[in-house]
Design a protein around this motif. Structure first.
Motif, mmCIF file in Angstrom:
data_model
loop_
_atom_site.group_PDB
_atom_site.id
_atom_site.type_symbol
_atom_site.label_atom_id
_atom_site.label_comp_id
_atom_site.label_asym_id
_atom_site.label_seq_id
_atom_site.Cartn_x
_atom_site.Cartn_y
_atom_site.Cartn_z
ATOM 1 N N UNK A 199 -45.433 -33.927 -1.956
ATOM 2 C CA UNK A 199 -44.356 -32.943 -1.873
ATOM 3 C C UNK A 199 -43.922 -32.666 -0.443
ATOM 4 N N UNK A 200 -43.900 -33.721 0.358
ATOM 5 C CA UNK A 200 -43.406 -33.604 1.722
ATOM 6 C C UNK A 200 -41.899 -33.865 1.707
ATOM 7 N N UNK A 201 -41.128 -32.861 2.094
ATOM 8 C CA UNK A 201 -39.663 -32.965 2.102
ATOM 9 C C UNK A 201 -39.171 -33.254 3.509
ATOM 10 N N UNK A 202 -38.223 -34.197 3.582
ATOM 11 C CA UNK A 202 -37.589 -34.540 4.851
ATOM 12 C C UNK A 202 -36.078 -34.458 4.669
ATOM 13 N N UNK A 203 -35.435 -33.622 5.460
ATOM 14 C CA UNK A 203 -33.975 -33.506 5.431
ATOM 15 C C UNK A 203 -33.443 -34.193 6.681
ATOM 16 N N UNK A 204 -32.851 -35.373 6.496
ATOM 17 C CA UNK A 204 -32.413 -36.173 7.636
ATOM 18 C C UNK A 204 -30.894 -36.239 7.645
ATOM 19 N N UNK A 205 -30.294 -35.715 8.708
ATOM 20 C CA UNK A 205 -28.848 -35.744 8.863
ATOM 21 C C UNK A 205 -28.454 -36.943 9.706
ATOM 22 N N UNK A 206 -27.551 -37.751 9.175
ATOM 23 C CA UNK A 206 -26.996 -38.893 9.906
ATOM 24 C C UNK A 206 -25.565 -38.509 10.290
ATOM 25 N N UNK A 207 -25.318 -38.371 11.593
ATOM 26 C CA UNK A 207 -24.006 -37.902 12.039
ATOM 27 C C UNK A 207 -23.456 -38.820 13.120
#
Length: 248
Positions: free
Chosen positions: A93-101
């Motif tokens: 349950x490791x969450x990663x929010x990765x924004x590619x901009x």
């Protein structure tokens, strides 16, 4: 659940890959990690600055790596043009929010930002929630809750009452200068207000209980309007009271 060591190991892998990727020209942490407020349960919010104007190729290449090397179990996207926020679920349950901009859009929109490498640009901050829209949603939801009770649509009625509660939290947080999204500032609200919020919780799907919870929610909405928008409180207050008439 993941351990702090698991989370650090994955973060180290992410940053090493970002620094080695010629298409990635910058990286930053956002969220609680950027401000030193993370705890044992915090997820990881990472922004990657992608060379050029199109993030598609880098986004998909990194996504394949997440599945092949980090054993990702699922992902989904939040659209934030021109960026894409891809949310990954890893084992434990490791969450990663990765924004590619795109690199021209790489920069802080608020105080929760820590540049790791790369050049930032001045970016318009996120707009605060529009109070008028929140107030409109409140009377809309109140009306629909009332109608659903009359129609004996118990589940739908409790849905609208819950939405009213969420928007009161958002409006109060905006007024007091607390974070507004996803109830992130709810724990900072005064005890008097949170006690009244608790009274709006529906404990059973019956007409009397739904009417009780709606009455509490309407009273709370009126009280919040008196502080957030006094003129509208005068105009809307009597109409909100009308929704309590003829309860069955």
């Amino acid at each position: 659940m993941f351990t702090v060591a698991d989370r650090k190991r994955v973060r180290d892998l992410l940053l090493a890959r970002a620094r080695a990727d010629e298409a990635v020209v910058g990286a930053a942490y956002t969220g609680s990690l950027a401000t030193g407020n993370e705890d044992r349960w915090s997820d990881t919010d990472l922004v990657l600055s992608v060379r050029g104007d199109d993030v598609t190729e880098t986004l998909e290449r990194w996504s394949r790596w997440f599945y092949a090397e980090l054993d990702a179990r699922h992902h989904w996207d939040l659209s934030a043009p021109p960026a894409v926020i891809r949310v990954f679920l890893l084992p434990g349950w490791l969450e990663l929010d990765v924004t590619f901009t795109p690199e021209a859009n790489f920069g802080p929109r608020g105080p929760q930002w820590q540049t790791l490498f790369g050049r930032t640009r001045p970016i318009q901050p996120f707009a605060p929630p529009d109070a008028n829209t929140l107030i409109g949603l409140l009377w809309h939801h109140a009306l629909h809750a009332r109608v659903c009770i009359q129609r004996e649509r118990w589940w739908q009625a409790q849905h609208w009452i819950g939405e009213m509660r969420a928007h009161v939290v958002e409006l109060a947080c905006a007024r007091l200068g607390h974070p507004t999204s996803h109830a992130k500032g709810a724990h900072l609200l005064p005890d008097e207000l949170t006690a009244r919020l608790e009274a709006t919780l529906v404990t059973e799907l019956t007409a009397p209980e739904l009417n009780r919870a709606l009455a509490e929610a309407l009273s709370l909405v009126t009280a919040e309007l008196r502080q957030s928008a006094p003129e509208l409180a005068t105009r809307l207050g009597p109409m909100l009271e009308e929704l309590l008439e003829g309860q069955s």
